[in-house]
Design a protein around this motif. Sequence first.
Motif, PDB file in Angstrom:
ATOM      1  N   THR A  66      20.646  14.296  49.136  1.00  0.00           N
ATOM      2  CA  THR A  66      19.393  13.620  48.835  1.00  0.00           C
ATOM      3  C   THR A  66      19.646  12.114  48.908  1.00  0.00           C
ATOM      4  O   THR A  66      20.792  11.675  48.985  1.00  0.00           O
ATOM      5  CB  THR A  66      18.872  13.996  47.441  1.00  0.00           C
ATOM      6  OG1 THR A  66      19.851  13.626  46.475  1.00  0.00           O
ATOM      7  CG2 THR A  66      18.575  15.488  47.337  1.00  0.00           C
ATOM      8  N   ASP A  67      18.589  11.318  48.877  1.00  0.00           N
ATOM      9  CA  ASP A  67      18.737   9.865  48.989  1.00  0.00           C
ATOM     10  C   ASP A  67      19.627   9.309  47.881  1.00  0.00           C
ATOM     11  O   ASP A  67      20.498   8.477  48.131  1.00  0.00           O
ATOM     12  CB  ASP A  67      17.369   9.185  48.947  1.00  0.00           C
ATOM     13  CG  ASP A  67      16.512   9.553  50.158  1.00  0.00           C
ATOM     14  OD1 ASP A  67      17.086   9.982  51.186  1.00  0.00           O
ATOM     15  OD2 ASP A  67      15.285   9.411  50.075  1.00  0.00           O
ATOM     16  N   THR A  68      19.413   9.759  46.642  1.00  0.00           N
ATOM     17  CA  THR A  68      20.194   9.270  45.506  1.00  0.00           C
ATOM     18  C   THR A  68      21.659   9.664  45.643  1.00  0.00           C
ATOM     19  O   THR A  68      22.555   8.853  45.408  1.00  0.00           O
ATOM     20  CB  THR A  68      19.631   9.838  44.189  1.00  0.00           C
ATOM     21  OG1 THR A  68      18.228   9.597  44.150  1.00  0.00           O
ATOM     22  CG2 THR A  68      20.290   9.193  42.995  1.00  0.00           C
ATOM     23  N   VAL A  69      21.909  10.904  46.038  1.00  0.00           N
ATOM     24  CA  VAL A  69      23.290  11.374  46.194  1.00  0.00           C
ATOM     25  C   VAL A  69      23.968  10.634  47.343  1.00  0.00           C
ATOM     26  O   VAL A  69      25.154  10.319  47.259  1.00  0.00           O
ATOM     27  CB  VAL A  69      23.330  12.901  46.394  1.00  0.00           C
ATOM     28  CG1 VAL A  69      24.729  13.360  46.758  1.00  0.00           C
ATOM     29  CG2 VAL A  69      22.862  13.603  45.134  1.00  0.00           C
ATOM     30  N   ARG A  70      23.218  10.307  48.396  1.00  0.00           N
ATOM     31  CA  ARG A  70      23.792   9.551  49.518  1.00  0.00           C
ATOM     32  C   ARG A  70      24.305   8.191  49.025  1.00  0.00           C
ATOM     33  O   ARG A  70      25.406   7.763  49.375  1.00  0.00           O
ATOM     34  CB  ARG A  70      22.745   9.355  50.613  1.00  0.00           C
ATOM     35  CG  ARG A  70      23.279   8.741  51.879  1.00  0.00           C
ATOM     36  CD  ARG A  70      22.187   8.520  52.911  1.00  0.00           C
ATOM     37  NE  ARG A  70      21.394   9.697  53.194  1.00  0.00           N
ATOM     38  CZ  ARG A  70      21.749  10.646  54.068  1.00  0.00           C
ATOM     39  NH1 ARG A  70      22.872  10.530  54.734  1.00  0.00           N
ATOM     40  NH2 ARG A  70      20.959  11.680  54.281  1.00  0.00           N
ATOM     41  N   VAL A  71      23.527   7.521  48.154  1.00  0.00           N
ATOM     42  CA  VAL A  71      23.951   6.237  47.585  1.00  0.00           C
ATOM     43  C   VAL A  71      25.203   6.425  46.727  1.00  0.00           C
ATOM     44  O   VAL A  71      26.139   5.631  46.800  1.00  0.00           O
ATOM     45  CB  VAL A  71      22.801   5.613  46.753  1.00  0.00           C
ATOM     46  CG1 VAL A  71      23.282   4.411  45.978  1.00  0.00           C
ATOM     47  CG2 VAL A  71      21.651   5.220  47.670  1.00  0.00           C
ATOM     48  N   LEU A  72      25.238   7.492  45.919  1.00  0.00           N
ATOM     49  CA  LEU A  72      26.400   7.756  45.068  1.00  0.00           C
ATOM     50  C   LEU A  72      27.644   8.047  45.913  1.00  0.00           C
ATOM     51  O   LEU A  72      28.741   7.588  45.570  1.00  0.00           O
ATOM     52  CB  LEU A  72      26.122   8.931  44.125  1.00  0.00           C
ATOM     53  CG  LEU A  72      25.059   8.720  43.061  1.00  0.00           C
ATOM     54  CD1 LEU A  72      24.855   9.988  42.261  1.00  0.00           C
ATOM     55  CD2 LEU A  72      25.421   7.556  42.143  1.00  0.00           C
ATOM     56  N   LEU A  73      27.481   8.786  46.998  1.00  0.00           N
ATOM     57  CA  LEU A  73      28.610   9.087  47.880  1.00  0.00           C
ATOM     58  C   LEU A  73      29.148   7.803  48.526  1.00  0.00           C
ATOM     59  O   LEU A  73      30.351   7.649  48.698  1.00  0.00           O
ATOM     60  CB  LEU A  73      28.201  10.093  48.946  1.00  0.00           C
ATOM     61  CG  LEU A  73      27.944  11.530  48.474  1.00  0.00           C
ATOM     62  CD1 LEU A  73      27.368  12.365  49.607  1.00  0.00           C
ATOM     63  CD2 LEU A  73      29.196  12.169  47.936  1.00  0.00           C
ATOM     64  N   LYS A  74      28.243   6.884  48.862  1.00  0.00           N
ATOM     65  CA  LYS A  74      28.697   5.612  49.442  1.00  0.00           C
ATOM     66  C   LYS A  74      29.442   4.787  48.409  1.00  0.00           C
ATOM     67  O   LYS A  74      30.457   4.163  48.710  1.00  0.00           O
ATOM     68  CB  LYS A  74      27.504   4.833  49.996  1.00  0.00           C
ATOM     69  CG  LYS A  74      27.000   5.387  51.309  1.00  0.00           C
ATOM     70  CD  LYS A  74      25.831   4.594  51.848  1.00  0.00           C
ATOM     71  CE  LYS A  74      25.328   5.222  53.147  1.00  0.00           C
ATOM     72  NZ  LYS A  74      24.081   4.630  53.600  1.00  0.00           N
ATOM     73  N   LYS A  75      28.931   4.769  47.154  1.00  0.00           N
ATOM     74  CA  LYS A  75      29.618   4.025  46.084  1.00  0.00           C
ATOM     75  C   LYS A  75      30.991   4.618  45.796  1.00  0.00           C
ATOM     76  O   LYS A  75      31.926   3.895  45.470  1.00  0.00           O
ATOM     77  CB  LYS A  75      28.776   4.021  44.816  1.00  0.00           C
ATOM     78  CG  LYS A  75      27.617   3.058  44.865  1.00  0.00           C
ATOM     79  CD  LYS A  75      26.898   3.019  43.524  1.00  0.00           C
ATOM     80  CE  LYS A  75      25.720   2.078  43.586  1.00  0.00           C
ATOM     81  NZ  LYS A  75      24.958   2.076  42.323  1.00  0.00           N
TER      82      LYS A  75
END
Length: 79
Positions: A66-75
């Motif tokens: 999901t969009d939120t998880v994509r950001v967390l994976l990048k962090k």
Amino acid sequence: MVKIRLRRLGAKKNPFYRVVVADSRFARDGRFIEEIGYYDPTTEPSVIKIDADKAKQWLANGAQPTDTVRVLLKKAEIL
């Protein structure tokens, strides 16, 4: 479709999330296939702990974050 998404836990006004792999048809906090990490936004700085090997394996198998998880994976420097 298989998604990597957040599952909300914790008390009212005190969220805690588990990063799970689930079928997109299941409820947000319902059945899931595998738990691959967690995210705690209440602490400063927020805690992100994700199993990189499992996440990469699921992404390679076609799971969509999901969009939120994509950001967390990048962090977490997995993506």
